[in-house]
Design a protein around this motif. Structure first.
Motif, PDB file in Angstrom:
ATOM      1  N   UNK A  18      16.787  53.168  27.787  1.00 23.41           N
ATOM      2  CA  UNK A  18      17.719  52.457  28.434  1.00 23.41           C
ATOM      3  C   UNK A  18      18.654  51.571  27.240  1.00 23.41           C
ATOM      4  N   UNK A  19      19.904  52.009  27.322  1.00 23.71           N
ATOM      5  CA  UNK A  19      20.739  51.332  26.141  1.00 23.71           C
ATOM      6  C   UNK A  19      21.549  50.271  27.018  1.00 23.71           C
ATOM      7  N   UNK A  20      22.173  49.371  26.324  1.00 24.93           N
ATOM      8  CA  UNK A  20      23.114  48.096  26.945  1.00 24.93           C
ATOM      9  C   UNK A  20      24.151  48.738  27.503  1.00 24.93           C
ATOM     10  N   UNK A  21      24.604  48.276  28.599  1.00 20.59           N
ATOM     11  CA  UNK A  21      25.522  48.637  29.444  1.00 20.59           C
ATOM     12  C   UNK A  21      26.736  47.563  29.112  1.00 20.59           C
ATOM     13  N   UNK A  22      27.620  48.026  28.340  1.00 18.21           N
ATOM     14  CA  UNK A  22      28.657  47.073  27.953  1.00 18.21           C
ATOM     15  C   UNK A  22      30.195  47.335  28.690  1.00 18.21           C
ATOM     16  N   UNK A  23      30.983  46.511  28.827  1.00 19.08           N
ATOM     17  CA  UNK A  23      32.026  46.692  29.283  1.00 19.08           C
ATOM     18  C   UNK A  23      33.013  47.507  28.388  1.00 19.08           C
ATOM     19  N   UNK A  24      34.031  47.920  28.880  1.00 23.34           N
ATOM     20  CA  UNK A  24      34.903  48.742  28.132  1.00 23.34           C
ATOM     21  C   UNK A  24      36.052  47.578  27.517  1.00 23.34           C
ATOM     22  N   UNK A  25      36.559  47.890  26.363  1.00 31.21           N
ATOM     23  CA  UNK A  25      37.607  47.059  25.932  1.00 31.21           C
ATOM     24  C   UNK A  25      38.734  46.919  26.827  1.00 31.21           C
ATOM     25  N   UNK A  26      39.059  45.952  27.161  1.00 31.37           N
ATOM     26  CA  UNK A  26      40.381  45.728  28.017  1.00 31.37           C
ATOM     27  C   UNK A  26      41.035  44.338  27.828  1.00 31.37           C
ATOM     28  N   UNK A  27      42.438  44.215  28.630  1.00 27.53           N
ATOM     29  CA  UNK A  27      43.077  43.033  28.093  1.00 27.53           C
ATOM     30  C   UNK A  27      42.879  42.136  29.494  1.00 27.53           C
ATOM     31  N   UNK A  28      42.675  40.857  29.388  1.00 32.91           N
ATOM     32  CA  UNK A  28      42.401  40.026  30.148  1.00 32.91           C
ATOM     33  C   UNK A  28      44.015  39.648  30.971  1.00 32.91           C
ATOM     34  N   UNK A  29      44.103  38.898  31.949  1.00 30.60           N
ATOM     35  CA  UNK A  29      45.522  38.495  32.095  1.00 30.60           C
ATOM     36  C   UNK A  29      46.099  37.764  31.093  1.00 30.60           C
ATOM     37  N   UNK A  30      45.738  36.920  30.609  1.00 29.52           N
ATOM     38  CA  UNK A  30      46.284  36.264  29.493  1.00 29.52           C
ATOM     39  C   UNK A  30      46.604  37.059  28.147  1.00 29.52           C
ATOM     40  N   UNK A  31      45.815  37.934  27.866  1.00 26.88           N
ATOM     41  CA  UNK A  31      45.776  38.735  26.678  1.00 26.88           C
ATOM     42  C   UNK A  31      46.967  39.824  26.900  1.00 26.88           C
ATOM     43  N   UNK A  32      46.837  40.284  28.110  1.00 27.69           N
ATOM     44  CA  UNK A  32      47.981  41.209  28.537  1.00 27.69           C
ATOM     45  C   UNK A  32      49.359  40.590  28.399  1.00 27.69           C
ATOM     46  N   UNK A  33      49.452  39.399  28.921  1.00 35.01           N
ATOM     47  CA  UNK A  33      50.728  38.818  28.888  1.00 35.01           C
ATOM     48  C   UNK A  33      51.189  38.634  27.538  1.00 35.01           C
ATOM     49  N   UNK A  34      50.391  38.144  26.652  1.00 36.53           N
ATOM     50  CA  UNK A  34      50.634  38.128  25.171  1.00 36.53           C
ATOM     51  C   UNK A  34      50.918  39.410  24.573  1.00 36.53           C
ATOM     52  N   UNK A  35      50.465  40.501  24.926  1.00 35.40           N
ATOM     53  CA  UNK A  35      50.988  42.075  24.447  1.00 35.40           C
ATOM     54  C   UNK A  35      52.209  42.235  25.092  1.00 35.40           C
TER      55      UNK A  35
END
Length: 428
Positions: free
Chosen positions: A196-213
């Motif tokens: 059983x491996x770790x289930x991590x989230x996929x790399x994404x942009x939060x609201x603040x990070x997407x606004x910066x991009x």
């Protein structure tokens, strides 16, 4: 050489020299036997050979002569047969790059270890030995040594996904061998522990990070210093907005033509959206965008029309050529990565690398945070609910209902429950 056959060709009598004794040869139980009759006359030699052949048959029937099993296929022979089949059949449902990577993985890593092994010897233990050997080799190659020869930085074993791909390749060969009847069943190749491996989230942009991009790509249009790159800056800015408002995969976006995208007024939401005919990883499907995708799409369409007009095309030529033109003819990956690096957005806090795919993950995560139906998101993104539950929903705090979690009974009800609880009869 004179030869005579008996028992429908299963026994041969022959003589090499003209005046030599007659010899007998027969195949019994998968083995080839030869014996001299010691006779010069053919009739007497036939009688001796017949007795000798029937004696061999009797020994085989009573168990005194063990039959020789046919030679077992090796893993290398099965792999060669599987690759020959995969080049023909997989090419119709897989990309040429997939088949090429599979062959590379097979030739570089799998075959040097398994090539001469009989198929029956490829079991759970042997595959685990392969995992250990691969880890030892990779750790040795990636170890950085100092000037004194001592390890300055320890190496790393192969990534979990890398080993999984190689085990899948081994399993595919064994499945092919099972289908050919070379092995009776497919062995279990799972790891003996820590499955059983770790289930991590996929790399994404939060609201603040997407606004910066978003601001960074828009700022690059006016402040970009490279001459003649304004159209690329504009396309990249529109690409970011389009991806974050549609959730299509990058390869699906790059395959889009203008005839695949339609601007429609949605009856349910009373908003203007894009209805996209998507062709990509899972075949053909449909996607309904957020209203925010309409403006960048219209800007892209206007720039393509202007480009055709500047090249001297007539209105009829534009109407004929535009539908089959790519919405995103190019993608400047270097520019995208440079902007991410400048805004310190290339890696998330867990060290996962962000790519154009992260914009799709951003769309799914933001839709979940807004309370959208997970089944509708799965259908719109052409993926499964299980994938969303494992890699997105488990890491979205808005999916948790505090009113359903922090439930407390009234104080009177708690006291009544304690009074009505049965007493422990074992107590003295």
């Amino acid at each position: 050489m004179t030869t005579h056959e008996m028992f429908d060709g299963r026994l041969q009598i022959y003589r090499r020299a003209e005046h030599g004794p007659w010899q007998a040869a027969a195949r019994v139980g998968g083995q080839r036997f030869r014996q001299t009759t010691g006779e010069m006359a053919l009739d007497r030699a036939k009688d001796v050979a017949e007795e000798w052949y029937l004696d061999l048959r009797g020994k085989l029937r009573t168990g005194r002569l063990q039959p020789v099993a046919p030679r077992e296929k090796t893993f290398g022979e099965a792999a060669e047969a599987y690759l020959r089949e995969a080049r023909v059949l997989a090419a119709s449902v897989r990309s040429p790059g997939y088949v090429k990577m599979m062959e590379m993985r097979m030739n570089v890593h799998v075959l040097p270890f398994f090539k001469d092994k009989p198929l029956s010897a490829v079991n759970k233990g042997l595959v685990q030995s392969y995992r250990v050997k691969r880890a030892e080799e990779t750790i040795k190659k990636t170890t950085v040594k100092g000037q004194d020869g001592a390890p300055d930085r320890p190496g790393k074993p192969p990534a979990r996904s890398t080993m999984l791909q190689e085990i899948v390749t081994i399993r595919q060969v064994l499945k092919h061998a099972e289908g050919q009847g070379w092995i009776p069943y497919l062995p279990n190749l799972s790891t003996p522990y820590m499955t059983q491996g770790k289930k991590g989230r996929r790399a994404w942009f939060s609201h603040e990070e997407y606004a910066r991009l978003h601001k960074a790509t828009r700022r690059r249009i006016t402040e970009g210093k490279r001459r003649g790159w304004k159209s690329q800056y504009e396309d990249l800015h529109d690409f970011v907005i389009f991806m974050a408002n549609t959730g299509v995969r990058p390869d699906e976006a790059w395959n889009l033509e203008f005839r695949d995208v339609h601007v429609e007024d949605d009856y349910a939401t009373k908003a203007t959206i894009l209805v996209i005919d998507v062709r990509g990883k899972v075949g053909v499907g449909y996607c309904k965008s957020m209203p925010g995708a309409v403006y960048p799409y219209e800007q892209l369409r206007k720039r393509r029309e202007q480009k055709l007009q500047d090249s001297g095309k007539s209105d009829d030529d534009i109407a004929r050529l535009l539908p089959t033109m790519k919405v995103f003819p190019t993608f400047n990956r270097d520019l995208f990565n440079k902007i991410l690096a400048e805004e310190n957005l290339k890696f998330d806090r867990d060290g996962k690398r962000r790519t154009a795919y992260s914009l799709r993950h951003t769309y799914i995560s933001m839709r979940l945070m807004e309370g959208a139906n997970i089944h509708q998101i799965a259908n719109n993104c052409r993926t499964s609910v299980q994938m969303i539950e494992e890699h997105y929903a488990a890491h979205i705090k808005d999916r948790l209902d505090a009113s359903a979690i922090n439930v407390m009974r009234p104080k009177a009800a708690r006291k009544a429950a304690r009074k009505g609880a049965p007493k422990d009869q074992s107590a003295p």
